[in-house]
Write a protein that holds these residues in place. Sequence first.
Motif: not given
Lengths: 315, 324
Positions: B154, B157-158, B160-163, B165-168, B192, B263-264
């Motif tokens: 988790i 995954y969090a 990956r989304n955070f960093y 282009n479309t993330g924070f 990171v 991997f993620m």
Amino acid sequence: MTIAKSAAGGAAAGVSTLVTDAPDAALPVEKTDLGASKRMLTPRERRWRIVGKVIGAIASILLVLFIIGPLIWLAMSAFSTRGQSRSLLPQNWTLSGWSQVFQQPDLLHSFWLSLEFAVSAVVVSSLICLPAAYAIGRRRFPGRRVVLIGLFATNAFPKMGLFTSIATLFYFLHLMGTGPGVVIIQLLGTIVVMVWLPAAAFASVSPSLLDAARDAGAGTLRTFRQVTLPMALPGIGVALILAFLACFDEAQGTYLVGSPNYLTMPTVMYSLVDNYPEQAAAVFAIVLTIPSVLLLLVVRKHILGGHLAEGFQIK
Amino acid sequence: MTSTVATKETTPGPAAPTPVARGAAGRTAKRIGLGWLMVSPPVLVVIVFVGIPVVGGIAFAVGYTGGPNSFATLLATSVLQNDGSPTLDVFKNLFKDQLFLSDLWVTIIVTAVTVVVATLLAWAIALYARLSGSRWGSILTGVAIIPLFIPVVIGAYAIRNFYMNTGFWGIAGHMVGITLPPLSYHTSGIIVGQVWTSLPFAVLLISSGLAGVPDALVDAARDAGASTTRAVWSIMVPMCTVPTVIVATFTGVGVLGSFTVPFMIGPTAPTMLGVQLYTTYNAYGRPQDAQAMAVVMFALAILIGWAYVWANARQAKTSTVMTG
């Protein structure tokens, strides 16, 4: 600035002299390398101190953002769809991801599967490890230290290298892709915590208590049941919870050995992120995190109180 | 390496108590026997499911394809068989493979950087909390421990989304008016993620080490005219060598064998050995090559373990000097 306030509080407690800049602390508690104590701070020094504090505040904020930021971002995407918008707060709040997840029988199935595997692994681990922990904690026998350190082999190897090596053996033993194979993989991750922590707990029961119990006429079994076990129970409980979580969250070994026959929640997560919309994956992630957070909150005091670090100090 | 030590010592154990059977000696033998009986189940599990696979895996990598390795050999798409005699050809081929070499390099860089950053960061947090003794300090410590509560999958995954282009990361950069290169799908993103997952353990151990330094000692140094920096450097740092070394080695071995974070978060190639190992074993069906990579991984872990032993020995020496 909370930091300024708390730093002043720290100075009052007599611990810190470095981080103070509150007016009353400008009176000189500062000492230098040369031993020239008690003097007023020059304006230049005060300026540096302010700079230091600003840097400290920025560093703290960055740290908090670094740790919590991704989690908040994830939580937000579980309740909203972002689309193409380029704003920090999402535009459309919705619960659609939740219904999407709970309508997937596969995903629910993976939850039960995770639970079954974790419980089985912890039960087997208790049967195997707790007697050993008792022997290590309460008995003296040659080779005891070798065993204690030798068990650590489960953690001394880089995980993925160990898992592929185990997979080769599992092919030979026909355990690849089977339930028992997954249980063994998860069990291996619990051995250190299930031996070291309970051993430390058993060892901490004071001998005079046991003597007293014996003097009062209690037999070995009765002493164990009514004195040793209750006193060691908190340590064992912490170990059980940590072991359960280690199993419940174990992903890479289960993925290698169990998939595609057995997909537990963490392993589903690997493919979910590519095959489902972001929101559904986020919801699933939150559902998966709930047991960990709840159980760890229960043992939080013990972990922060040094039980985990203590485990490294049993001799 | 640890397991072989254990194996050697454990096998003669259970046999030991049998010869003597009378009087006090008999009781001692019985006591030892019972002790051994109780510890044998986990020891056996470790020997069978860690010791044997590791030895078998190393043997597989040097060309032994029979015995327990026979089934993996059957399933493999390509295996080097050297009619029984050990060979290093698998390793030779491996070290000619550009992909493997770049993966190895990424693995070493990520491991080294993560160990240094996580240890320093944990020291900074623990030291701040200890020296300031403030509420904010303990709040920061609490925050640094949060990743312990989150399953690694988790967290990865969090992150990956955070960093993305479309993330924070991307959006915040966009709002400020700069284009930040996304860290996700990049080696920096792996680092990171690794620091994020390694931090709680590091903070817990170093905080607990610092808590063990008596206030009186620090105060005494201050009274003798030492600055705070000096007190930290010559009292707290030496007294916390052991926890620091434990943190560094554990983080190192953990990152070395990690799969989920690279991997993620990481790119498809080059990635860390853990991911490459998995794909080589499972997707490419080349268990022998995977095993050789595992051996390289073990060798790196031995280097880290050696650093651990060395630091412990040095610590033992300095502490006798200090007390004696």
